[in-house]
Design a protein around this motif. Structure first.
Motif, mmCIF file in Angstrom:
data_model
loop_
_atom_site.group_PDB
_atom_site.id
_atom_site.type_symbol
_atom_site.label_atom_id
_atom_site.label_comp_id
_atom_site.label_asym_id
_atom_site.label_seq_id
_atom_site.Cartn_x
_atom_site.Cartn_y
_atom_site.Cartn_z
ATOM 1 N N HIS A 136 71.942 -30.250 13.743
ATOM 2 C CA HIS A 136 71.352 -29.720 15.089
ATOM 3 C C HIS A 136 72.134 -28.519 15.548
ATOM 4 C CE1 HIS A 136 67.645 -31.480 15.165
ATOM 5 N NE2 HIS A 136 68.046 -32.602 14.956
ATOM 6 N N PRO A 137 72.640 -27.416 14.884
ATOM 7 C CA PRO A 137 73.416 -26.397 15.758
ATOM 8 C C PRO A 137 72.521 -25.600 16.484
ATOM 9 C CG PRO A 137 73.046 -25.759 13.221
ATOM 10 C CD PRO A 137 72.490 -27.138 13.402
ATOM 11 N N MET A 138 73.220 -24.775 17.491
ATOM 12 C CA MET A 138 72.251 -23.984 18.320
ATOM 13 C C MET A 138 72.630 -22.549 17.788
ATOM 14 S SD MET A 138 70.297 -23.974 20.981
ATOM 15 C CE MET A 138 70.302 -25.397 21.665
ATOM 16 N N LEU A 139 71.425 -21.608 17.784
ATOM 17 C CA LEU A 139 71.741 -20.380 17.227
ATOM 18 C C LEU A 139 70.962 -19.302 18.409
ATOM 19 C CD1 LEU A 139 71.002 -20.732 13.594
ATOM 20 C CD2 LEU A 139 73.037 -20.587 14.585
ATOM 21 N N ALA A 140 71.355 -18.237 18.483
ATOM 22 C CA ALA A 140 70.643 -17.331 19.531
ATOM 23 C C ALA A 140 70.099 -16.222 18.629
ATOM 24 C CB ALA A 140 71.690 -16.625 20.460
ATOM 25 N N SER A 146 65.139 -10.289 25.104
ATOM 26 C CA SER A 146 65.306 -11.650 25.805
ATOM 27 C C SER A 146 66.027 -12.593 24.753
ATOM 28 C CB SER A 146 64.124 -11.981 26.342
ATOM 29 O OG SER A 146 64.604 -13.479 27.091
ATOM 30 N N PRO A 147 66.980 -13.268 24.873
ATOM 31 C CA PRO A 147 67.717 -14.215 24.156
ATOM 32 C C PRO A 147 66.732 -15.425 23.675
ATOM 33 C CG PRO A 147 68.690 -14.659 26.293
ATOM 34 C CD PRO A 147 67.845 -13.251 26.089
ATOM 35 N N ALA A 148 66.675 -15.975 22.756
ATOM 36 C CA ALA A 148 65.890 -17.440 22.317
ATOM 37 C C ALA A 148 67.055 -17.949 21.556
ATOM 38 C CB ALA A 148 64.909 -16.733 21.296
ATOM 39 N N PHE A 149 67.152 -19.302 22.081
ATOM 40 C CA PHE A 149 68.087 -20.001 21.671
ATOM 41 C C PHE A 149 67.232 -21.187 20.735
ATOM 42 C CE2 PHE A 149 69.704 -19.022 25.628
ATOM 43 C CZ PHE A 149 71.037 -18.699 25.117
ATOM 44 N N LEU A 150 67.719 -21.214 19.454
ATOM 45 C CA LEU A 150 66.945 -22.028 18.242
ATOM 46 C C LEU A 150 67.839 -23.086 17.759
ATOM 47 C CD1 LEU A 150 65.998 -18.670 16.244
ATOM 48 C CD2 LEU A 150 64.601 -19.936 18.126
ATOM 49 N N GLU A 151 67.279 -24.056 17.462
ATOM 50 C CA GLU A 151 68.053 -25.380 16.976
ATOM 51 C C GLU A 151 67.362 -25.815 15.667
ATOM 52 O OE1 GLU A 151 69.463 -29.789 18.840
ATOM 53 O OE2 GLU A 151 67.876 -28.460 19.872
ATOM 54 N N PRO A 152 68.129 -25.416 14.542
ATOM 55 C CA PRO A 152 67.427 -25.685 13.263
ATOM 56 C C PRO A 152 67.943 -27.215 12.944
ATOM 57 C CG PRO A 152 69.343 -24.307 12.984
ATOM 58 C CD PRO A 152 68.964 -24.207 14.302
ATOM 59 N N ALA A 187 58.494 -22.614 5.790
ATOM 60 C CA ALA A 187 59.221 -21.444 5.258
ATOM 61 C C ALA A 187 59.410 -20.462 6.556
ATOM 62 C CB ALA A 187 58.706 -20.728 4.234
ATOM 63 N N ARG A 188 58.325 -20.087 7.081
ATOM 64 C CA ARG A 188 58.212 -18.895 8.019
ATOM 65 C C ARG A 188 59.229 -19.515 9.448
ATOM 66 N NH1 ARG A 188 52.948 -19.113 6.788
ATOM 67 N NH2 ARG A 188 52.255 -20.531 8.330
ATOM 68 N N GLN A 189 59.174 -20.854 9.529
ATOM 69 C CA GLN A 189 60.177 -21.216 10.588
ATOM 70 C C GLN A 189 61.475 -21.089 10.051
ATOM 71 O OE1 GLN A 189 58.894 -25.193 11.905
ATOM 72 N NE2 GLN A 189 60.895 -25.553 13.063
ATOM 73 N N ALA A 190 62.051 -21.574 8.887
ATOM 74 C CA ALA A 190 63.233 -21.325 8.463
ATOM 75 C C ALA A 190 63.628 -19.926 8.205
ATOM 76 C CB ALA A 190 63.428 -22.024 6.890
ATOM 77 N N ALA A 191 62.783 -18.921 8.094
ATOM 78 C CA ALA A 191 63.103 -17.718 7.982
ATOM 79 C C ALA A 191 63.692 -17.188 9.357
ATOM 80 C CB ALA A 191 61.970 -16.888 7.625
ATOM 81 N N VAL A 192 63.182 -17.699 10.539
ATOM 82 C CA VAL A 192 63.647 -17.290 11.736
ATOM 83 C C VAL A 192 65.223 -17.766 11.659
ATOM 84 C CG1 VAL A 192 63.388 -17.813 14.195
ATOM 85 C CG2 VAL A 192 61.289 -17.325 12.856
ATOM 86 N N TYR A 193 65.353 -18.912 11.340
ATOM 87 C CA TYR A 193 66.844 -19.604 11.462
ATOM 88 C C TYR A 193 67.858 -18.675 10.750
ATOM 89 C CZ TYR A 193 64.741 -23.863 13.358
ATOM 90 O OH TYR A 193 64.076 -24.651 14.049
ATOM 91 N N VAL A 194 67.236 -18.121 9.512
ATOM 92 C CA VAL A 194 68.224 -17.559 8.787
ATOM 93 C C VAL A 194 68.324 -16.050 9.472
ATOM 94 C CG1 VAL A 194 68.022 -15.963 6.565
ATOM 95 C CG2 VAL A 194 67.018 -18.366 6.403
ATOM 96 N N LEU A 195 67.322 -15.524 9.990
ATOM 97 C CA LEU A 195 67.800 -14.353 10.898
ATOM 98 C C LEU A 195 68.777 -14.644 11.885
ATOM 99 C CD1 LEU A 195 64.037 -12.851 11.444
ATOM 100 C CD2 LEU A 195 66.145 -11.793 9.996
ATOM 101 N N ALA A 196 68.778 -15.680 12.494
ATOM 102 C CA ALA A 196 69.668 -16.051 13.498
ATOM 103 C C ALA A 196 71.159 -16.385 12.998
ATOM 104 C CB ALA A 196 69.310 -17.305 14.291
#
Length: 369
Positions: A136-140, A146-152, A187-196
Motif C-alpha cells: 500500500h504505497p502512496m503515489l501522487a 490538482s494532486p490526486a493521491f493514489l494507493e495501489p 487494467a484501467r485502474q492499474a494504468a493509473v498507478y503506472v502513470l503515477a
C-alpha cells in the motif's frame, strides 16, 4: 487554489480522496467539467447525489469490500511470500528467487508524507538491489492541476531495479481466465498507478523501468487460494494519459463558477441544484456504471432533450445536431442544411422508413385469396 476548492466543497466538509477507480472513470469522460471540478475539490458525490434526490447504488457492496480485504490479507501474509512467488514466476523467472525480500515501513503523517516516504523507499530499493515489496504505497498524480493521491495494493521492485504494479481483486479466475469486463476495469485502474509510478521514476537518475505488465492476483476458481496473470496495460496507459491531458484545469472551471457556489450536501436543495447545474456535464449511458451523479445527470439530459443520453457513438455521428428534436426536424426536412452529410443521411433514412411502412401497409390491405 486549495482554499478555493475548500470553499466549493464546504468549509467544514472533509475532502474525499480521489482513488484510481474514480480517476480512470474521469479519464474515460474528459469532457465532463462537472466531474472534474467535483473530484478536484474532493466532493463526496454519493452524498451530493442523495441530497439532490437522485441517489446512486454505484460502488462496491460492504460484503465485497470485506471479502476483498480478507483475500488481500491472505495473499500478503508471511511478508508477501506468495505474492512475490507469483511475481517471480510470471514476470521475472530469470531473476533470483525472492527469498527474504525487504518490506519497508511506509507509514508517515498525511498523504504528502506517505508519498515522500514511498518515493524514498523506491529509491532505496533500487540502490539495494534484490526483491522489495511495498505494501500500500502512496503515489501522487497531477490531475487537471490538482494532486490526486493514489494507493495501489502493492508495488514490487525487482532485482534489476524495475517496478511492477500489483492489483489484488476478489473476483475469481476460473480455469485460468476471469470476467473480461472486470479484467478490463482492473487494467484501467492499474494504468493509473503506472502513470503515477512513472512520475516518481522520472525524478531519479537514471530512471528505473516501470513495467507495463502488471500482476493481477485473484482467487483460484472458488477457493481462497491465489492465482495470477500478467496483464499488459500499455493501451490503457496511453489512453488514460491522453485523456487526462485533455481535462480542463480545475482552476479554469472554478473561475467560471458564480460567486458563492458551494457543493456542501447540507445546503438547501434549491441552492445545491443550482450549484451543480452551474457546471456543464457530459452525460452518457456509460456514466451509470462509473459515477455517483449519473442518475441526476441523466434526468437533466432527458429534460434538455440531449442526444448524448443515447450514447457517445450516436452523438459523434450526429455532428452539430445536439437534441432529439433537432434530429427529427432535420429528418423530416423542416430544418438543416441539405448539403450537410448528416442531414442528408437522416433524410435518406426517413425516406426509406416511410417507403418500407407504405409497402407493409399495402401488403396488409391486400385480402388473402
Amino acid at each position: 487554489m486549495r482554499h478555493r476548492l475548500a470553499e466549493l466543497r464546504g468549509p467544514d466538509v472533509p475532502a474525499k480522496a480521489l482513488d484510481a477507480r474514480a480517476l480512470a472513470a474521469l479519464a474515460a469522460n474528459p469532457g465532463c467539467r462537472r466531474r472534474a471540478i467535483l473530484d478536484g475539490a474532493g466532493v463526496d458525490k454519493a452524498a451530493l447525489a442523495g441530497a439532490l434526490g437522485a441517489p446512486s447504488d454505484y460502488g462496491q457492496s460492504q460484503f465485497a469490500l470485506i471479502r476483498g480485504n480478507t483475500f488481500e490479507a491472505r495473499v500478503k501474509a508471511d511478508g508477501g511470500a506468495e505474492l512475490l512467488r507469483l511475481t517471480h514466476t510470471l514476470l521475472d523467472p530469470a531473476a533470483e528467487p525472492p527469498a527474504g525480500a525487504a518490506v519497508p515501513d511506509l507509514s508517515a503523517p498525511g498523504p504528502e508524507g506517505r508519498t515522500a516516504r514511498t518515493a524514498l523507499a523506491l529509491r532505496e530499493a533500487v540502490t539495494a538491489g534484490g526483491w522489495t515489496l511495498l505494501d500500500h504505497p502512496m503515489l501522487a498524480l497531477d490531475v487537471a492541476g490538482s494532486p490526486a493521491f493514489l494507493e495501489p495494493d502493492a508495488v514490487v521492485v525487482h532485482p534489476d531495479g524495475g517496478w511492477t504494479v500489483v492489483e489484488i481483486k476478489s473476483f475469481p479466475m476460473l480455469d485460468g481466465s476471469a470476467d473480461p469486463a472486470k479484467v478490463g476495469a482492473a487494467a484501467r485502474q492499474a494504468a493509473v498507478y503506472v502513470l503515477a509510478l512513472e512520475a516518481v521514476a522520472a525524478r531519479l537518475s537514471p530512471p528505473p523501468a516501470v513495467r507495463h505488465e502488471v500482476l493481477l492476483v485473484c482467487p483460484k476458481d472458488f477457493s481462497n487460494l491465489a492465482t495470477a496473470r500478467a496483464v499488459d496495460v500499455r493501451a490503457q496507459r496511453a489512453v488514460t494519459a491522453r485523456q487526462l491531458a485533455r481535462l480542463t484545469r480545475v482552476e479554469t472551471i472554478a473561475e467560471e463558477l458564480p460567486e458563492g457556489t458551494c457543493f456542501d450536501p447540507e445546503r438547501p436543495a434549491g441552492e445545491l441544484t443550482a450549484a451543480v447545474d452551474a457546471v456543464p456535464a457530459t452525460y452518457a449511458p456509460e456514466c451509470l456504471s462509473s459515477c455517483e451523479l449519473a442518475f441526476h445527470c441523466r434526468e437533466r439530459s432527458r429534460a434538455a432533450d440531449a442526444v448524448t443520453r443515447l450514447g457517445r457513438p450516436l452523438r459523434a455521428e450526429l455532428g452539430s445536431l445536439g437534441t432529439v428534436q433537432e434530429v427529427l426536424s432535420a429528418a423530416r426536412g423542416e430544418s438543416g442544411d441539405p448539403a450537410d452529410p448528416v442531414v442528408a443521411a437522416l433524410r435518406r433514412a426517413a425516406a426509406l422508413r416511410a417507403e418500407a411502412l407504405a409497402e407493409a401497409a399495402d401488403r396488409e390491405a391486400v385480402p388473402c385469396p
